[in-house]
Motif scaffolding. Structure first.
Motif, PDB file in Angstrom:
ATOM      1  N   ASP A  60      -6.106  -0.926  13.736  1.00 54.31           N
ATOM      2  CA  ASP A  60      -6.953   0.140  13.216  1.00 54.31           C
ATOM      3  C   ASP A  60      -7.446  -0.257  11.818  1.00 54.31           C
ATOM      4  N   PHE A  61      -7.990   0.698  11.125  1.00 53.60           N
ATOM      5  CA  PHE A  61      -8.631   0.414   9.843  1.00 53.60           C
ATOM      6  C   PHE A  61      -8.068   1.342   8.773  1.00 53.60           C
ATOM      7  N   GLN A  62      -7.832   0.792   7.619  1.00 58.04           N
ATOM      8  CA  GLN A  62      -7.149   1.543   6.581  1.00 58.04           C
ATOM      9  C   GLN A  62      -7.773   1.211   5.229  1.00 58.04           C
ATOM     10  N   ALA A  63      -7.971   2.239   4.432  1.00 58.68           N
ATOM     11  CA  ALA A  63      -8.472   2.012   3.076  1.00 58.68           C
ATOM     12  C   ALA A  63      -7.288   1.696   2.171  1.00 58.68           C
ATOM     13  N   THR A  64      -7.164   0.435   1.815  1.00 56.50           N
ATOM     14  CA  THR A  64      -6.061   0.046   0.930  1.00 56.50           C
ATOM     15  C   THR A  64      -6.459   0.177  -0.528  1.00 56.50           C
ATOM     16  N   LEU A  65      -7.758   0.285  -0.771  1.00 53.80           N
ATOM     17  CA  LEU A  65      -8.271   0.502  -2.130  1.00 53.80           C
ATOM     18  C   LEU A  65      -7.853  -0.596  -3.083  1.00 53.80           C
ATOM     19  N   SER A  66      -7.584  -1.770  -2.528  1.00 52.06           N
ATOM     20  CA  SER A  66      -7.099  -2.829  -3.401  1.00 52.06           C
ATOM     21  C   SER A  66      -8.224  -3.449  -4.216  1.00 52.06           C
ATOM     22  N   SER A  67      -9.452  -3.149  -3.881  1.00 51.28           N
ATOM     23  CA  SER A  67     -10.583  -3.674  -4.645  1.00 51.28           C
ATOM     24  C   SER A  67     -11.434  -2.535  -5.157  1.00 51.28           C
ATOM     25  N   ALA A  68     -11.699  -2.546  -6.450  1.00 50.12           N
ATOM     26  CA  ALA A  68     -12.596  -1.540  -7.026  1.00 50.12           C
ATOM     27  C   ALA A  68     -14.050  -1.980  -6.870  1.00 50.12           C
ATOM     28  N   GLU A  69     -14.254  -3.247  -6.475  1.00 49.05           N
ATOM     29  CA  GLU A  69     -15.611  -3.806  -6.351  1.00 49.05           C
ATOM     30  C   GLU A  69     -16.176  -3.470  -4.979  1.00 49.05           C
ATOM     31  N   ILE A  70     -16.327  -2.223  -4.686  1.00 45.31           N
ATOM     32  CA  ILE A  70     -16.749  -1.855  -3.342  1.00 45.31           C
ATOM     33  C   ILE A  70     -17.483  -0.519  -3.397  1.00 45.31           C
ATOM     34  N   ILE A  71     -18.434  -0.353  -2.483  1.00 45.10           N
ATOM     35  CA  ILE A  71     -19.134   0.930  -2.368  1.00 45.10           C
ATOM     36  C   ILE A  71     -18.611   1.595  -1.107  1.00 45.10           C
TER      37      ILE A  71
END
Lengths: 143, 355
Positions: free
Chosen positions: B210-221
């Motif tokens: 599945d897919f998960q927002a790990t938020l490990s990168s702030a360089e993302i929209i």
């Protein structure tokens, strides 16, 4: 040297025990559920498997009857769900494929991708969009 | 550039870099933003690419071939290359297809609907519908051949597997020795409610696909990247399960029922498997963490980054527990189960079955 049970058992037991104690009133393993909503309607879920499978798309058969036992038929069933504690919905968009017999609706495309406590909301509406009945099933998906 | 340029067998079919190298002949100035995932076990995942833009391995295999930052080739050139250099092998793999092969001598050298070269796009538009279909059929089959090969690249048993098998087989007195006490403690943490690792890292590959927002990168929209973009691309892909090139157009539940919107799809990337994870540094969709200990430290703190949707909870583990967890992950290492024949580079086509 720890025993076999001592090596892996406690880890799994802790998980299972936590899940059981944290919500003892809910089913952990089911192919059939029967619950009443606040208006006296009876809601049932039937599965083709012994319990909802993890990570596999499958179907539910949801039945609804009023307090007098008459099927809630010729209505539109809508399904939503998710893990409230995690703040996410179902990974899929289930679709009601048919009312296979009066008051029994086949819902395809249901999937659960995590162990834990899930909620599934069912709502029946008439042709004018008025709610005839709704109910939330809550259950634990456990290893 | 070959598939093995980034999926290097000696690096467990990854490239060991945060982000992949770029095709030398590309005219684009942009840089890749996604870390090279391993090919090992890829065939067992339900979705491919970090954002799940392909729902089969064969559809995935076609993407990099035409990506200007990767192989930077075009559909017609690829089909021409395979039919010129490997025609016999192709016809053996896809029998009864000879009558529908494109007439290469009547076609331009290059052409693709996706090319960033205007001339190649124009070439593609000028082809007849039948010609495009013939080319696409061969192109799809090339993807299926690549996928068939990759499906052979699978992990062997790890010490963890032998440990579990031993627990289920009381006559195996050696079972406990497969994991030391440190690793066993890590396993207990891994399956504990406190860490929640198995929420996403479950199943044979330690991934729920599945897919998960790990938020490990702030360089993302978030509104434009991750699963929210990937599922739209999967539905638009002519090589998806429902497309005319599919072998199983009536078995497309994953595509048909996939959620297409919802805040949890934003900035969400595929949950990677964990088998041999210790061999595939660096980590995450953008290769942002150099080591397993960095990854675990991140999950232990789980900073918010200001995104509106966040499912991460700090693990709140002590340093020694993080080490236990890491040692368990290392115990998932194994060799490949793949026969050595499939790991030996083939004879160059000029010496092979050129016809």
């Amino acid at each position: 040297m720890p025993t076999i049970q001592g090596a892996l058992g406690p880890g799994f037991q802790i998980v299972i025990l936590y899940l059981l104690l944290s919500n003892a009133g809910h089913a952990n393993d089911f192919s059939y559920l029967r619950e009443n909503d606040a208006n006296g309607n009876v809601w049932e879920i039937r599965l083709a498997t012994a319990s909802p499978p993890l990570n596999q798309i499958h179907s539910w058969y949801i039945s609804a009857f009023n307090s007098e036992g008459h099927p809630l038929t010729d209505l539109t069933l809508s399904i939503s769900g998710g893990m409230r504690a995690h703040g996410h919905g179902l990974p899929t968009t289930p679709k009601v494929s048919a009312e296979i017999s009066p008051g029994i609706y086949q819902v395809d495309g249901i999937k659960f991708q995590m162990w834990g406590e899930w909620q599934v909301q069912s709502e029946l509406t008439d042709q004018h969009g008025n709610t005839v009945g709704n109910h939330e099933f809550e259950f634990i998906l456990a290893p | 550039m070959a598939c093995a340029t980034c999926h290097i067998p000696e690096h467990y079919f990854t490239d060991g870099r945060p982000l992949p190298i770029v095709a030398t002949n590309t005219s684009l100035s942009e840089l890749p933003t996604r870390h090279t995932p391993t090919v090992v076990g890829a065939a067992l995942h339900r979705w491919q690419f970090w954002d799940g833009r392909a729902e089969s391995l064969w559809a995935q295999a076609l993407g990099p071939l035409e990506n200007p930052l990767e192989h930077n080739s075009d559909r017609l050139a690829i089909v021409r290359y395979v039919l010129n250099e490997y025609r016999l092998s192709y016809l053996q793999a896809f029998p009864n297809s000879e009558s529908t092969l494109p007439k290469l001598e009547r076609l331009p050298e290059h052409g693709s609907p996706l090319s960033h070269v205007a001339e190649y796009q124009t070439n593609w538009r000028q082809l007849s519908g039948e010609q495009r279909s013939e080319i696409n059929h061969v192109f799809a089959n090339i993807g299926k051949a690549l996928a068939a090969y990759q499906a052979k690249i699978l992990p062997d048993e790890s010490r963890f597997d032998r440990f579990v098998d031993g627990l289920n087989l009381p006559t195996d007195n050696q079972s406990l020795s497969y994991l030391d006490l440190h690793e066993q403690a890590g396993l207990k943490l891994f399956i504990s409610e406190q860490t929640g690792c198995i929420q996403c890292h479950n199943g044979p590959l330690f991934s729920n696909s599945d897919f998960q927002a790990t938020l490990s990168s702030a360089e993302i929209i978030p509104e434009r990247e991750g699963r929210v973009a990937g599922i739209a691309l999967a539905h638009a892909d002519p090589f998806n399960c429902r497309g005319i090139y599919s072998d199983a157009p009536d078995s497309c539940d994953e595509l048909d029922f996939a959620k297409v919107n919802g805040i949890e799809l934003q900035a969400a990337f595929k949950v990677p498997g964990l088998r041999n994870v210790a061999k595939t540094a660096p980590y995450m969709h953008d290769g942002g963490f150099a080591s397993l200990s960095e990854v675990l430290r991140y999950y232990n703190q789980a900073p918010m980054h200001g995104f509106s949707h966040n499912e991460l909870q700090p693990l709140r583990l002590q340093p020694y527990q993080l080490k236990q967890l890491e040692s368990f992950l290392v115990a998932l290492n194994s060799e490949l189960i793949t026969d050595a024949y499939w790991l030996t580079p083939p004879t160059p086509p000029s010496q092979g079955d050129n016809s």
